[in-house]
Structure formats: structure tokens, C-alpha cells
Motif scaffolding. Structure first.
Motif, PDB file in Angstrom:
ATOM      1  N   PRO A  56     -84.842   8.227  11.660  1.00  0.00           N
ATOM      2  CA  PRO A  56     -86.068   8.729  11.054  1.00  0.00           C
ATOM      3  C   PRO A  56     -86.056  10.235  10.785  1.00  0.00           C
ATOM      4  CG  PRO A  56     -86.517   7.765  13.219  1.00  0.00           C
ATOM      5  CD  PRO A  56     -85.064   7.595  12.947  1.00  0.00           C
ATOM      6  N   ALA A  57     -85.143  10.982  11.418  1.00  0.00           N
ATOM      7  CA  ALA A  57     -85.075  12.433  11.202  1.00  0.00           C
ATOM      8  C   ALA A  57     -84.035  12.819  10.147  1.00  0.00           C
ATOM      9  CB  ALA A  57     -84.744  13.129  12.519  1.00  0.00           C
ATOM     10  N   SER A  58     -83.402  11.844   9.514  1.00  0.00           N
ATOM     11  CA  SER A  58     -82.310  12.128   8.577  1.00  0.00           C
ATOM     12  C   SER A  58     -82.804  12.458   7.173  1.00  0.00           C
ATOM     13  CB  SER A  58     -81.367  10.931   8.498  1.00  0.00           C
ATOM     14  OG  SER A  58     -82.023   9.849   7.848  1.00  0.00           O
ATOM     15  N   GLN A  59     -81.916  13.041   6.385  1.00  0.00           N
ATOM     16  CA  GLN A  59     -82.205  13.296   4.978  1.00  0.00           C
ATOM     17  C   GLN A  59     -82.413  11.977   4.243  1.00  0.00           C
ATOM     18  OE1 GLN A  59     -82.788  16.245   3.263  1.00  0.00           O
ATOM     19  NE2 GLN A  59     -83.431  14.780   1.710  1.00  0.00           N
ATOM     20  N   GLU A  60     -81.654  10.948   4.602  1.00  0.00           N
ATOM     21  CA  GLU A  60     -81.833   9.643   3.964  1.00  0.00           C
ATOM     22  C   GLU A  60     -83.239   9.107   4.199  1.00  0.00           C
ATOM     23  OE1 GLU A  60     -79.202  10.467   5.826  1.00  0.00           O
ATOM     24  OE2 GLU A  60     -77.404  10.042   4.635  1.00  0.00           O
ATOM     25  N   ALA A  61     -83.792   9.307   5.420  1.00  0.00           N
ATOM     26  CA  ALA A  61     -85.157   8.871   5.709  1.00  0.00           C
ATOM     27  C   ALA A  61     -86.150   9.615   4.827  1.00  0.00           C
ATOM     28  CB  ALA A  61     -85.480   9.085   7.186  1.00  0.00           C
ATOM     29  N   ARG A  62     -85.918  10.901   4.635  1.00  0.00           N
ATOM     30  CA  ARG A  62     -86.804  11.685   3.753  1.00  0.00           C
ATOM     31  C   ARG A  62     -86.666  11.205   2.303  1.00  0.00           C
ATOM     32  NH1 ARG A  62     -85.144  15.234   7.654  1.00  0.00           N
ATOM     33  NH2 ARG A  62     -83.427  16.147   6.466  1.00  0.00           N
ATOM     34  N   ASN A  63     -85.454  10.868   1.887  1.00  0.00           N
ATOM     35  CA  ASN A  63     -85.250  10.332   0.528  1.00  0.00           C
ATOM     36  C   ASN A  63     -86.026   9.033   0.340  1.00  0.00           C
ATOM     37  OD1 ASN A  63     -83.403  12.414   0.069  1.00  0.00           O
ATOM     38  ND2 ASN A  63     -81.621  11.126   0.465  1.00  0.00           N
ATOM     39  N   LEU A  64     -85.919   8.129   1.323  1.00  0.00           N
ATOM     40  CA  LEU A  64     -86.635   6.854   1.237  1.00  0.00           C
ATOM     41  C   LEU A  64     -88.140   7.075   1.205  1.00  0.00           C
ATOM     42  CD1 LEU A  64     -84.460   4.762   3.711  1.00  0.00           C
ATOM     43  CD2 LEU A  64     -84.538   4.530   1.215  1.00  0.00           C
ATOM     44  N   GLU A  65     -88.630   7.974   2.055  1.00  0.00           N
ATOM     45  CA  GLU A  65     -90.063   8.274   2.086  1.00  0.00           C
ATOM     46  C   GLU A  65     -90.526   8.819   0.736  1.00  0.00           C
ATOM     47  OE1 GLU A  65     -93.340  10.847   4.648  1.00  0.00           O
ATOM     48  OE2 GLU A  65     -91.220  10.981   5.159  1.00  0.00           O
ATOM     49  N   ALA A  66     -89.718   9.692   0.122  1.00  0.00           N
ATOM     50  CA  ALA A  66     -90.066  10.259  -1.187  1.00  0.00           C
ATOM     51  C   ALA A  66     -90.128   9.177  -2.269  1.00  0.00           C
ATOM     52  CB  ALA A  66     -89.065  11.343  -1.575  1.00  0.00           C
ATOM     53  N   MET A  67     -89.363   8.082  -2.074  1.00  0.00           N
ATOM     54  CA  MET A  67     -89.385   6.965  -3.023  1.00  0.00           C
ATOM     55  C   MET A  67     -90.522   5.999  -2.739  1.00  0.00           C
ATOM     56  SD  MET A  67     -85.410   5.900  -3.525  1.00  0.00           S
ATOM     57  CE  MET A  67     -84.555   6.558  -2.090  1.00  0.00           C
ATOM     58  N   GLY A  68     -91.268   6.241  -1.643  1.00  0.00           N
ATOM     59  CA  GLY A  68     -92.377   5.361  -1.289  1.00  0.00           C
ATOM     60  C   GLY A  68     -91.960   4.176  -0.439  1.00  0.00           C
ATOM     61  N   ILE A  69     -90.788   4.259   0.192  1.00  0.00           N
ATOM     62  CA  ILE A  69     -90.303   3.162   1.022  1.00  0.00           C
ATOM     63  C   ILE A  69     -90.644   3.452   2.474  1.00  0.00           C
ATOM     64  CG2 ILE A  69     -88.253   1.931   1.824  1.00  0.00           C
ATOM     65  CD1 ILE A  69     -87.037   2.511  -0.957  1.00  0.00           C
ATOM     66  N   THR A  70     -91.360   2.500   3.088  1.00  0.00           N
ATOM     67  CA  THR A  70     -91.768   2.630   4.479  1.00  0.00           C
ATOM     68  C   THR A  70     -90.574   2.365   5.381  1.00  0.00           C
ATOM     69  OG1 THR A  70     -93.954   1.820   3.885  1.00  0.00           O
ATOM     70  CG2 THR A  70     -93.374   1.767   6.216  1.00  0.00           C
ATOM     71  N   PRO A  71     -90.335   3.231   6.347  1.00  0.00           N
ATOM     72  CA  PRO A  71     -89.199   3.001   7.252  1.00  0.00           C
ATOM     73  C   PRO A  71     -89.388   1.746   8.087  1.00  0.00           C
ATOM     74  CG  PRO A  71     -90.424   4.980   7.892  1.00  0.00           C
ATOM     75  CD  PRO A  71     -91.053   4.455   6.648  1.00  0.00           C
ATOM     76  N   PRO A  72     -88.279   1.160   8.573  1.00  0.00           N
ATOM     77  CA  PRO A  72     -88.383  -0.043   9.413  1.00  0.00           C
ATOM     78  C   PRO A  72     -89.294   0.192  10.609  1.00  0.00           C
ATOM     79  CG  PRO A  72     -86.087   0.437   8.876  1.00  0.00           C
ATOM     80  CD  PRO A  72     -86.912   1.601   8.387  1.00  0.00           C
ATOM     81  N   GLY A  73     -90.125  -0.822  10.891  1.00  0.00           N
ATOM     82  CA  GLY A  73     -90.996  -0.754  12.061  1.00  0.00           C
ATOM     83  C   GLY A  73     -92.252   0.066  11.867  1.00  0.00           C
ATOM     84  N   ALA A  74     -92.450   0.634  10.674  1.00  0.00           N
ATOM     85  CA  ALA A  74     -93.619   1.488  10.453  1.00  0.00           C
ATOM     86  C   ALA A  74     -94.826   0.703   9.970  1.00  0.00           C
ATOM     87  CB  ALA A  74     -93.281   2.592   9.456  1.00  0.00           C
TER      88      ALA A  74
END
Length: 178
Positions: free
Chosen positions: A151-169
Motif C-alpha cells: 500500500p505504500a508503493s508507487q504502484e499503489a499510488r498509480n492504481l489509486e490515481a486510476m480509481g482502483i481500490t486496493p485489495p481489502g479496502a
């Protein structure tokens, strides 16, 4: 929609992680929801590459005409006899899921069979490690392995910017996508 659920409940793809184990090859018969048809002018060479290089198996064969290949459930390829194949790979590709532990052996097997056939592996902005392979039929096949989610990675920020909810959220904010 109120029928949202975790995607991994309906998929043969295991939850990403360093210890993810790929499912066994699936030998059952089902109505295929999607498949790839690839023409080849040498069925034997093509089958050999797909089996020894890419990890598929021959589910059934119509001698000299067609070979139905499969890997995991819902990963189906039909190799069909043709008079010729394109001289170069198309821009389009077909992608198949794998797990991280399969990436290096796949690269090694494909490079053994066709030294210049492999591009990658490469890490993507959407948290996968991908390998592109050009098969004997000049098809571009991509194997994609999900990386563990940080959740602290750049990939997580990329997914969030695309509107994708992280697993378990949770899924409460997905109504606009339904």
C-alpha cells in the motif's frame, strides 16, 4: 449493484504473493468464455514451443488441422493449420496470467527454444511483472504475474490515481463503475 465480491473468488489465478502457487493444468471440459486462435504453418513446431516453452498441454488434436492447447482453466489456445503466417508479430497481443515463480523458468525455456523470442521481464505501473514472447507463428504472447501489493508503493499510488481500490479496502465506492 450489491453483488460485488473479491475477484479472486471466481478466478483460477491465486492471490499475489511471493509464495503464490500456480493452479494445476486444467483438463476438464467447459464452454470457453474466451480463447485465442492462432494460425500456424507448422503445427508440430508450434505445439513443441507452446508446450516446452510456455507451459501449455495439448487438450485434444485434430491431426494435421488443429491442436487445442490449455494451461490453467480459461487459458485456451487453438493452433490451426494455415498456409502461411505473418512475417512479423502484430501490435496486438494475448495475455495469460502466471505467478512470479513461473516468470524466470518461462524466460529460460523460451530463450532455450528461440533465443530472440523473449522481451522482458519488465515491471509495470499496475503492479505486475510481464514477459512478452514472440511464438513461432509470430504471435505476441504476454505472461503477466501480479506482484504482492504494497500500500505504500508507487504502484499503489498509480492504481489509486486510476480509481482502483486496493485489495481489502472494500467496495463501497465502486457504484460509479457498475
Amino acid at each position: 449493484m450489491s453483488d460485488l465480491y473479491e475477484a479472486f473468488e471466481t478466478s483460477p489465478v491465486p492471490t499475489p504473493g511471493p509464495d503464490a502457487v500456480p493452479p494445476e493444468p486444467f483438463h476438464g471440459i467447459y464452454g470457453m468464455p474466451a480463447f485465442v486462435t492462432i494460425p500456424t504453418n507448422d503445427l508440430a513446431e508450434s505445439v513443441d514451443f507452446w508446450v516446452r516453452g510456455l507451459g501449455f498441454f495439448a487438450l485434444f488434436t485434430l491431426p494435421g488441422r488443429l491442436v487445442h492447447l490449455r494451461r490453467w482453466q480459461f487459458q485456451d489456445v487453438l493452433l490451426v493449420a494455415a498456409d502461411g503466417v505473418p512475417e512479423q508479430a502484430p501490435a496486438m497481443s494475448a495475455s495469460f496470467a502466471c505467478v512470479l515463480s513461473q516468470v524466470d523458468p518461462l524466460v529460460e525455456a523460451c530463450r532455450t527454444l528461440r533465443p530472440n523470442a523473449v522481451d522482458g521481464p519488465r515491471d509495470t505501473l499496475w503492479n505486475t511483472r510481464d514477459v512478452a514472447v514472440i511464438t513461432p507463428e509470430n504471435a505476441r504472447i504476454v505472461f503477466t504475474a501480479a506482484k504482492p501489493f504494497d500500500p505504500a508503493s508507487q504502484e499503489a499510488r498509480n492504481l489509486e490515481a486510476m480509481g482502483i481500490t486496493p485489495p481489502g479496502a472494500g467496495f463501497g465506492d465502486h457504484e460509479e463503475h457498475a
